[in-house]
Motif scaffolding. Structure first.
Motif, PDB file in Angstrom:
ATOM      1  N   ALA A 219       0.836  -1.212   0.000  1.00 13.93           N
ATOM      2  CA  ALA A 219       0.000   0.000   0.000  1.00 13.93           C
ATOM      3  C   ALA A 219       0.863   1.251   0.000  1.00 13.93           C
ATOM      4  CB  ALA A 219      -0.935  -0.016   1.211  1.00 13.93           C
ATOM      5  N   ILE A 231      -2.784   7.206   0.670  1.00 13.27           N
ATOM      6  CA  ILE A 231      -3.138   6.679   1.981  1.00 13.27           C
ATOM      7  C   ILE A 231      -3.324   7.848   2.933  1.00 13.27           C
ATOM      8  CG2 ILE A 231      -2.063   4.418   1.728  1.00 13.27           C
ATOM      9  CD1 ILE A 231       0.388   5.428   3.112  1.00 13.27           C
ATOM     10  N   LEU A 241      -5.982   3.104   2.407  1.00 11.90           N
ATOM     11  CA  LEU A 241      -5.610   3.273   1.000  1.00 11.90           C
ATOM     12  C   LEU A 241      -6.852   3.602   0.164  1.00 11.90           C
ATOM     13  CD1 LEU A 241      -3.374   2.911  -1.234  1.00 11.90           C
ATOM     14  CD2 LEU A 241      -4.233   0.573  -1.468  1.00 11.90           C
TER      15      LEU A 241
END
Length: 421
Positions: A219, A231, A241
Protein backbone atom coordinates in the motif's frame (compact mmCIF):
# COMPACT_ATOMS: atom_id res chain seq x y z
CA UNK A 1 4.75 1.62 -33.54
CA UNK A 2 4.11 3.14 -30.11
CA UNK A 3 5.74 6.51 -29.40
CA UNK A 4 7.30 7.57 -26.11
CA UNK A 5 5.48 10.34 -24.30
CA UNK A 6 2.18 9.95 -26.16
CA UNK A 7 0.56 7.41 -23.83
CA UNK A 8 -1.45 7.82 -20.68
CA UNK A 9 -0.02 5.87 -17.78
CA UNK A 10 -1.22 4.66 -14.42
CA UNK A 11 2.29 5.36 -13.07
CA UNK A 12 3.52 8.62 -11.59
CA UNK A 13 6.78 7.19 -10.16
CA UNK A 14 7.86 3.78 -11.46
CA UNK A 15 10.93 3.77 -9.22
CA UNK A 16 8.70 3.53 -6.14
CA UNK A 17 7.40 0.13 -7.28
CA UNK A 18 10.65 -1.13 -8.77
CA UNK A 19 11.91 -4.04 -6.63
CA UNK A 20 15.53 -3.14 -7.46
CA UNK A 21 16.96 -1.89 -4.15
CA UNK A 22 19.42 0.34 -6.03
CA UNK A 23 16.50 2.22 -7.62
CA UNK A 24 14.49 2.93 -4.49
CA UNK A 25 14.99 2.34 -0.78
CA UNK A 26 12.38 3.28 1.81
CA UNK A 27 13.33 5.71 4.56
CA UNK A 28 11.50 3.67 7.19
CA UNK A 29 10.52 0.06 7.90
CA UNK A 30 7.45 0.19 10.16
CA UNK A 31 6.97 -3.60 9.95
CA UNK A 32 10.49 -4.08 11.36
CA UNK A 33 10.28 -1.76 14.34
CA UNK A 34 11.21 -4.52 16.78
CA UNK A 35 14.26 -5.60 14.76
CA UNK A 36 15.35 -1.98 14.29
CA UNK A 37 15.13 -1.47 18.05
CA UNK A 38 17.44 -4.45 18.51
CA UNK A 39 19.87 -2.94 16.00
CA UNK A 40 19.62 0.36 17.85
CA UNK A 41 20.66 -1.36 21.07
CA UNK A 42 23.58 -3.01 19.25
CA UNK A 43 24.84 0.31 17.88
CA UNK A 44 23.93 2.56 20.82
CA UNK A 45 27.33 2.30 22.55
CA UNK A 46 28.92 4.12 19.59
CA UNK A 47 26.73 7.15 20.28
CA UNK A 48 28.10 7.12 23.83
CA UNK A 49 31.77 6.95 22.81
CA UNK A 50 32.04 3.20 23.44
CA UNK A 51 32.44 0.18 21.17
CA UNK A 52 29.26 -1.02 19.43
CA UNK A 53 28.56 -4.73 19.67
CA UNK A 54 29.23 -7.32 17.02
CA UNK A 55 26.04 -8.74 15.55
CA UNK A 56 24.67 -11.46 13.31
CA UNK A 57 21.61 -10.35 11.32
CA UNK A 58 19.89 -13.32 9.71
CA UNK A 59 16.71 -14.35 7.93
CA UNK A 60 15.45 -15.28 4.46
CA UNK A 61 15.98 -12.99 1.50
CA UNK A 62 13.68 -10.00 1.06
CA UNK A 63 13.01 -9.38 4.76
CA UNK A 64 14.60 -5.93 5.07
CA UNK A 65 17.90 -6.99 6.68
CA UNK A 66 20.23 -4.90 4.53
CA UNK A 67 17.85 -1.93 4.37
CA UNK A 68 17.36 -2.07 8.14
CA UNK A 69 21.10 -2.13 8.87
CA UNK A 70 21.64 0.77 6.45
CA UNK A 71 18.84 2.81 8.02
CA UNK A 72 20.28 2.45 11.53
CA UNK A 73 23.93 2.95 10.55
CA UNK A 74 22.98 6.02 8.46
CA UNK A 75 21.08 7.37 11.46
CA UNK A 76 24.09 6.73 13.67
CA UNK A 77 26.42 8.37 11.14
CA UNK A 78 24.26 11.50 11.07
CA UNK A 79 24.28 11.63 14.88
CA UNK A 80 28.06 11.22 14.91
CA UNK A 81 28.53 13.99 12.34
CA UNK A 82 26.29 16.36 14.32
CA UNK A 83 28.05 15.61 17.59
CA UNK A 84 31.67 15.51 16.50
CA UNK A 85 32.12 11.76 16.93
CA UNK A 86 34.75 10.00 14.81
CA UNK A 87 32.71 7.21 13.20
CA UNK A 88 33.01 5.36 9.89
CA UNK A 89 30.75 2.69 8.32
CA UNK A 90 32.21 0.30 5.74
CA UNK A 91 29.83 -1.91 3.74
CA UNK A 92 31.14 -4.93 1.82
CA UNK A 93 28.72 -6.98 -0.29
CA UNK A 94 30.12 -10.51 -0.26
CA UNK A 95 27.88 -12.12 -2.88
CA UNK A 96 30.04 -14.11 -5.29
CA UNK A 97 33.02 -14.17 -2.91
CA UNK A 98 33.48 -17.84 -2.06
CA UNK A 99 36.63 -17.39 0.07
CA UNK A 100 37.62 -15.29 3.06
CA UNK A 101 40.52 -14.11 0.91
CA UNK A 102 38.16 -12.39 -1.53
CA UNK A 103 36.20 -10.73 1.27
CA UNK A 104 39.45 -9.45 2.78
CA UNK A 105 40.66 -7.94 -0.50
CA UNK A 106 37.35 -6.10 -0.97
CA UNK A 107 37.34 -4.96 2.66
CA UNK A 108 40.88 -3.62 2.30
CA UNK A 109 39.86 -1.76 -0.86
CA UNK A 110 36.81 -0.29 0.90
CA UNK A 111 38.88 0.86 3.87
CA UNK A 112 41.41 2.53 1.58
CA UNK A 113 38.58 4.30 -0.25
CA UNK A 114 37.41 5.66 3.11
CA UNK A 115 40.79 7.36 3.34
CA UNK A 116 41.60 8.27 -0.26
CA UNK A 117 38.27 8.27 -2.12
CA UNK A 118 36.91 5.98 -4.89
CA UNK A 119 39.17 4.28 -7.39
CA UNK A 120 41.53 2.26 -5.20
CA UNK A 121 42.86 -0.92 -6.79
CA UNK A 122 41.75 -4.31 -5.54
CA UNK A 123 44.83 -5.86 -3.85
CA UNK A 124 46.05 -9.23 -5.09
CA UNK A 125 48.91 -11.66 -4.53
CA UNK A 126 49.05 -11.43 -0.73
CA UNK A 127 48.69 -14.23 1.80
CA UNK A 128 45.71 -14.11 4.16
CA UNK A 129 47.81 -13.23 7.20
CA UNK A 130 49.41 -10.37 5.30
CA UNK A 131 46.01 -9.12 4.16
CA UNK A 132 44.74 -9.22 7.73
CA UNK A 133 47.73 -7.18 8.87
CA UNK A 134 47.10 -4.65 6.08
CA UNK A 135 43.43 -4.39 7.11
CA UNK A 136 44.45 -3.70 10.70
CA UNK A 137 46.89 -1.01 9.50
CA UNK A 138 44.09 0.67 7.53
CA UNK A 139 41.74 0.51 10.51
CA UNK A 140 44.38 2.17 12.69
CA UNK A 141 44.95 4.85 10.05
CA UNK A 142 41.21 5.61 9.98
CA UNK A 143 40.84 5.51 13.77
CA UNK A 144 37.78 6.18 15.91
CA UNK A 145 34.78 3.86 15.68
CA UNK A 146 34.62 1.64 12.59
CA UNK A 147 31.57 -0.49 11.81
CA UNK A 148 32.24 -3.15 9.17
CA UNK A 149 29.14 -4.62 7.52
CA UNK A 150 29.71 -7.94 5.75
CA UNK A 151 26.55 -8.44 3.68
CA UNK A 152 25.62 -11.93 2.40
CA UNK A 153 28.63 -13.29 4.25
CA UNK A 154 27.33 -16.85 3.81
CA UNK A 155 28.95 -16.73 0.33
CA UNK A 156 32.26 -17.81 1.93
CA UNK A 157 30.83 -21.21 2.88
CA UNK A 158 33.10 -23.08 5.28
CA UNK A 159 36.09 -20.74 4.86
CA UNK A 160 35.35 -18.62 7.96
CA UNK A 161 38.89 -17.27 8.49
CA UNK A 162 37.73 -13.65 8.21
CA UNK A 163 34.92 -14.22 10.72
CA UNK A 164 37.28 -15.81 13.21
CA UNK A 165 40.16 -13.35 12.94
CA UNK A 166 38.53 -9.95 12.38
CA UNK A 167 36.40 -9.83 15.56
CA UNK A 168 39.54 -10.82 17.52
CA UNK A 169 41.71 -8.13 15.97
CA UNK A 170 42.69 -5.35 18.35
CA UNK A 171 43.74 -2.35 16.23
CA UNK A 172 45.18 0.48 18.32
CA UNK A 173 42.81 3.37 19.08
CA UNK A 174 39.97 1.79 17.09
CA UNK A 175 36.56 0.72 18.39
CA UNK A 176 35.73 -2.02 15.88
CA UNK A 177 32.31 -3.60 15.34
CA UNK A 178 31.44 -6.35 12.83
CA UNK A 179 27.90 -6.88 11.54
CA UNK A 180 27.42 -10.05 9.50
CA UNK A 181 24.26 -10.36 7.38
CA UNK A 182 23.17 -13.73 6.00
CA UNK A 183 20.19 -15.17 4.13
CA UNK A 184 21.33 -18.72 4.87
CA UNK A 185 20.06 -19.90 8.24
CA UNK A 186 22.10 -23.09 8.02
CA UNK A 187 25.30 -21.07 7.51
CA UNK A 188 24.85 -19.41 10.88
CA UNK A 189 24.25 -22.76 12.56
CA UNK A 190 27.26 -24.37 10.87
CA UNK A 191 29.78 -21.80 12.10
CA UNK A 192 32.41 -22.82 14.61
CA UNK A 193 31.31 -22.13 18.18
CA UNK A 194 34.19 -19.68 18.70
CA UNK A 195 33.14 -17.71 15.62
CA UNK A 196 29.51 -17.54 16.72
CA UNK A 197 30.44 -16.44 20.22
CA UNK A 198 32.63 -13.58 19.02
CA UNK A 199 30.60 -12.41 16.04
CA UNK A 200 27.19 -13.09 17.52
CA UNK A 201 27.29 -10.91 20.63
CA UNK A 202 23.85 -9.91 19.36
CA UNK A 203 21.77 -12.10 17.05
CA UNK A 204 18.87 -10.42 15.28
CA UNK A 205 16.39 -12.46 13.27
CA UNK A 206 14.28 -11.01 10.46
CA UNK A 207 11.47 -13.57 10.13
CA UNK A 208 9.34 -13.76 6.94
CA UNK A 209 6.65 -11.10 6.52
CA UNK A 210 3.07 -12.27 6.83
CA UNK A 211 0.30 -11.33 4.40
CA UNK A 212 -0.92 -8.40 6.54
CA UNK A 213 2.55 -6.86 6.71
CA UNK A 214 3.01 -7.30 2.97
CA UNK A 215 -0.35 -5.57 2.38
CA UNK A 216 0.89 -2.51 4.28
CA UNK A 217 4.23 -2.50 2.45
CA UNK A 218 2.50 -2.71 -0.94
CA UNK A 219 0.00 0.00 0.00
CA UNK A 220 2.79 2.45 0.85
CA UNK A 221 4.66 1.63 -2.38
CA UNK A 222 1.49 1.95 -4.49
CA UNK A 223 0.60 5.31 -2.94
CA UNK A 224 3.85 6.82 -4.19
CA UNK A 225 3.88 5.01 -7.51
CA UNK A 226 0.38 5.11 -9.01
CA UNK A 227 -1.88 7.98 -9.99
CA UNK A 228 -5.03 8.66 -7.98
CA UNK A 229 -3.70 6.46 -5.19
CA UNK A 230 -3.19 7.76 -1.64
CA UNK A 231 -3.14 6.68 1.98
CA UNK A 232 -4.64 8.80 4.77
CA UNK A 233 -2.77 7.30 7.72
CA UNK A 234 0.87 6.14 7.54
CA UNK A 235 0.27 3.91 10.57
CA UNK A 236 -2.57 2.09 8.79
CA UNK A 237 -1.59 2.21 5.11
CA UNK A 238 -3.73 -0.65 3.80
CA UNK A 239 -6.84 0.26 5.80
CA UNK A 240 -6.69 3.88 4.61
CA UNK A 241 -5.61 3.27 1.00
CA UNK A 242 -7.78 4.99 -1.61
CA UNK A 243 -7.13 4.18 -5.26
CA UNK A 244 -8.92 4.66 -8.57
CA UNK A 245 -6.29 2.41 -10.19
CA UNK A 246 -6.14 -0.69 -7.97
CA UNK A 247 -9.23 -2.83 -7.60
CA UNK A 248 -10.01 -3.90 -4.03
CA UNK A 249 -8.62 -7.40 -4.51
CA UNK A 250 -5.32 -6.55 -6.28
CA UNK A 251 -3.14 -5.92 -3.21
CA UNK A 252 -4.72 -8.63 -0.99
CA UNK A 253 -4.15 -11.24 -3.69
CA UNK A 254 -0.59 -10.05 -4.29
CA UNK A 255 0.29 -10.17 -0.60
CA UNK A 256 -1.39 -13.56 -0.13
CA UNK A 257 0.52 -15.10 -3.04
CA UNK A 258 3.84 -13.64 -1.83
CA UNK A 259 3.26 -14.72 1.77
CA UNK A 260 2.38 -18.20 0.59
CA UNK A 261 5.51 -18.44 -1.56
CA UNK A 262 8.16 -16.93 0.72
CA UNK A 263 7.11 -13.88 2.73
CA UNK A 264 9.65 -11.98 0.63
CA UNK A 265 8.82 -8.27 0.34
CA UNK A 266 10.90 -7.87 -2.83
CA UNK A 267 8.96 -10.69 -4.48
CA UNK A 268 5.67 -9.10 -3.42
CA UNK A 269 6.73 -5.74 -4.84
CA UNK A 270 7.98 -7.41 -8.03
CA UNK A 271 4.63 -9.16 -8.44
CA UNK A 272 2.57 -5.97 -8.01
CA UNK A 273 4.97 -4.06 -10.28
CA UNK A 274 4.59 -6.65 -13.03
CA UNK A 275 0.79 -6.67 -12.65
CA UNK A 276 0.71 -2.87 -12.93
CA UNK A 277 2.98 -2.99 -15.97
CA UNK A 278 0.70 -5.51 -17.66
CA UNK A 279 -2.28 -3.22 -17.10
CA UNK A 280 -0.33 -0.16 -18.20
CA UNK A 281 1.02 -1.81 -21.36
CA UNK A 282 -2.50 -2.92 -22.26
CA UNK A 283 -3.75 0.66 -21.90
CA UNK A 284 -6.11 -0.29 -19.07
CA UNK A 285 -6.96 2.13 -16.28
CA UNK A 286 -7.32 -0.49 -13.53
CA UNK A 287 -5.08 -3.20 -12.10
CA UNK A 288 -7.27 -6.21 -11.43
CA UNK A 289 -7.03 -9.63 -9.82
CA UNK A 290 -6.50 -11.12 -13.28
CA UNK A 291 -3.46 -8.89 -13.88
CA UNK A 292 -1.99 -10.18 -10.61
CA UNK A 293 -2.63 -13.80 -11.57
CA UNK A 294 -1.10 -13.26 -15.01
CA UNK A 295 1.94 -11.60 -13.39
CA UNK A 296 2.33 -14.49 -10.93
CA UNK A 297 2.27 -17.05 -13.73
CA UNK A 298 4.72 -14.98 -15.78
CA UNK A 299 7.21 -14.60 -12.91
CA UNK A 300 7.00 -18.26 -11.91
CA UNK A 301 7.70 -19.30 -15.49
CA UNK A 302 10.61 -16.87 -15.74
CA UNK A 303 12.08 -18.16 -12.46
CA UNK A 304 11.87 -21.76 -13.67
CA UNK A 305 13.53 -20.86 -16.96
CA UNK A 306 16.37 -19.09 -15.15
CA UNK A 307 16.77 -22.12 -12.90
CA UNK A 308 16.98 -24.49 -15.87
CA UNK A 309 19.54 -22.33 -17.66
CA UNK A 310 21.80 -22.36 -14.61
CA UNK A 311 21.69 -26.14 -14.00
CA UNK A 312 25.11 -27.86 -13.78
CA UNK A 313 25.76 -30.67 -16.25
CA UNK A 314 24.79 -33.68 -14.09
CA UNK A 315 21.52 -32.13 -12.94
CA UNK A 316 20.74 -31.11 -16.53
CA UNK A 317 21.30 -34.69 -17.70
CA UNK A 318 18.99 -35.98 -14.97
CA UNK A 319 16.32 -33.53 -16.11
CA UNK A 320 16.72 -34.64 -19.71
CA UNK A 321 16.06 -38.27 -18.79
CA UNK A 322 12.62 -37.32 -17.45
CA UNK A 323 12.05 -35.04 -20.42
CA UNK A 324 12.86 -37.93 -22.77
CA UNK A 325 10.33 -40.10 -20.95
CA UNK A 326 7.73 -37.36 -21.39
CA UNK A 327 8.25 -36.87 -25.13
CA UNK A 328 8.25 -40.64 -25.73
CA UNK A 329 5.05 -41.12 -23.75
CA UNK A 330 6.56 -43.12 -20.88
CA UNK A 331 4.34 -42.67 -17.83
CA UNK A 332 6.01 -42.13 -14.44
CA UNK A 333 9.34 -43.88 -15.11
CA UNK A 334 11.21 -45.42 -12.18
CA UNK A 335 14.65 -44.23 -11.07
CA UNK A 336 16.40 -47.36 -12.36
CA UNK A 337 14.96 -46.84 -15.86
CA UNK A 338 15.93 -43.18 -15.86
CA UNK A 339 19.44 -44.10 -14.70
CA UNK A 340 19.86 -46.52 -17.60
CA UNK A 341 18.91 -43.72 -19.98
CA UNK A 342 21.26 -41.35 -18.15
CA UNK A 343 24.17 -43.74 -18.80
CA UNK A 344 23.31 -43.68 -22.52
CA UNK A 345 23.31 -39.86 -22.46
CA UNK A 346 26.70 -39.75 -20.70
CA UNK A 347 28.20 -42.09 -23.26
CA UNK A 348 26.73 -40.03 -26.10
CA UNK A 349 28.42 -36.80 -24.97
CA UNK A 350 31.49 -38.44 -23.39
CA UNK A 351 30.64 -37.31 -19.85
CA UNK A 352 31.68 -39.18 -16.71
CA UNK A 353 28.66 -40.82 -15.08
CA UNK A 354 27.82 -40.68 -11.38
CA UNK A 355 26.41 -43.46 -9.19
CA UNK A 356 22.70 -44.29 -9.18
CA UNK A 357 22.41 -42.96 -5.64
CA UNK A 358 23.86 -39.59 -6.61
CA UNK A 359 21.73 -39.57 -9.74
CA UNK A 360 18.66 -40.04 -7.55
CA UNK A 361 19.81 -37.09 -5.44
CA UNK A 362 19.89 -34.94 -8.59
CA UNK A 363 16.31 -35.95 -9.43
CA UNK A 364 15.21 -35.14 -5.89
CA UNK A 365 16.91 -31.72 -6.10
CA UNK A 366 14.93 -31.01 -9.27
CA UNK A 367 11.74 -32.09 -7.50
CA UNK A 368 12.54 -29.76 -4.59
CA UNK A 369 12.95 -26.94 -7.13
CA UNK A 370 9.48 -27.54 -8.56
CA UNK A 371 10.81 -28.60 -11.97
CA UNK A 372 9.89 -32.26 -11.43
CA UNK A 373 7.09 -33.96 -9.52
CA UNK A 374 8.00 -37.04 -7.50
CA UNK A 375 5.65 -39.88 -6.60
CA UNK A 376 6.63 -42.67 -4.21
CA UNK A 377 4.83 -45.95 -4.76
CA UNK A 378 5.09 -49.48 -3.43
CA UNK A 379 6.28 -52.26 -5.74
CA UNK A 380 4.07 -54.82 -4.00
CA UNK A 381 4.13 -56.78 -0.77
CA UNK A 382 7.68 -57.22 0.48
CA UNK A 383 9.23 -55.50 -2.55
CA UNK A 384 9.80 -52.05 -1.08
CA UNK A 385 9.06 -48.68 -2.66
CA UNK A 386 10.22 -46.78 -5.72
CA UNK A 387 10.28 -43.15 -6.79
CA UNK A 388 8.74 -42.09 -10.08
CA UNK A 389 9.22 -38.69 -11.72
CA UNK A 390 7.44 -36.49 -14.24
CA UNK A 391 7.85 -32.94 -15.54
CA UNK A 392 6.01 -30.12 -13.81
CA UNK A 393 6.69 -27.90 -16.82
CA UNK A 394 6.47 -28.26 -20.59
CA UNK A 395 9.12 -30.39 -22.29
CA UNK A 396 9.66 -27.57 -24.79
CA UNK A 397 10.56 -25.22 -21.93
CA UNK A 398 13.27 -27.64 -20.81
CA UNK A 399 14.75 -28.10 -24.27
CA UNK A 400 14.68 -24.39 -25.12
CA UNK A 401 16.46 -23.40 -21.91
CA UNK A 402 19.08 -26.15 -21.86
CA UNK A 403 20.24 -25.60 -25.43
CA UNK A 404 23.07 -23.14 -24.58
CA UNK A 405 25.59 -25.74 -23.32
CA UNK A 406 27.27 -27.26 -26.40
CA UNK A 407 27.25 -30.90 -25.29
CA UNK A 408 23.68 -30.67 -24.03
CA UNK A 409 22.69 -28.97 -27.28
CA UNK A 410 24.08 -31.90 -29.29
CA UNK A 411 22.26 -34.38 -27.07
CA UNK A 412 18.97 -32.53 -27.51
CA UNK A 413 19.37 -32.31 -31.27
CA UNK A 414 20.42 -35.97 -31.66
CA UNK A 415 18.17 -37.80 -29.18
CA UNK A 416 15.28 -35.60 -28.05
CA UNK A 417 14.17 -33.23 -30.81
CA UNK A 418 13.61 -36.12 -33.26
CA UNK A 419 11.21 -37.70 -30.73
CA UNK A 420 9.06 -34.55 -30.79
CA UNK A 421 8.67 -34.41 -34.56
Amino acid sequence: MRSFGDEDSIFVDLDRLNPNTQTYQPDSLPEREGELNQLHSTLKPAAMGSTPLNAFVFGPTGQGKTVGVKLKTNQLQSFANDNGLDLHVVHVRCKGMDKSYHVMTHLLKALREKRYGPGEELPSGYQKKTLLSMIIDELEAIGGTVIVILDEIDAIGTDDYILYELPRAEPDDVRLSIIGITNDLQFRESLDADVRSSLGEDEIEFAPYDANQLRDILARRAAGALRDTDIDDEDEPWQTLESDVLTDDAIPLTSALAAQDSGDAREAIKLLFRACRFADDEGESEVTEQHVRNAHEYLERAAVERGIKSLPLQRALALLTVTHATVTGTKLPETKDLYSLYEVFCEHIDAKDISERRFRDKLNDLADSGILAKTTKGRGQGLGKTNRYELEIKAETVLDNLADESRIKDLIQDLLRPKME
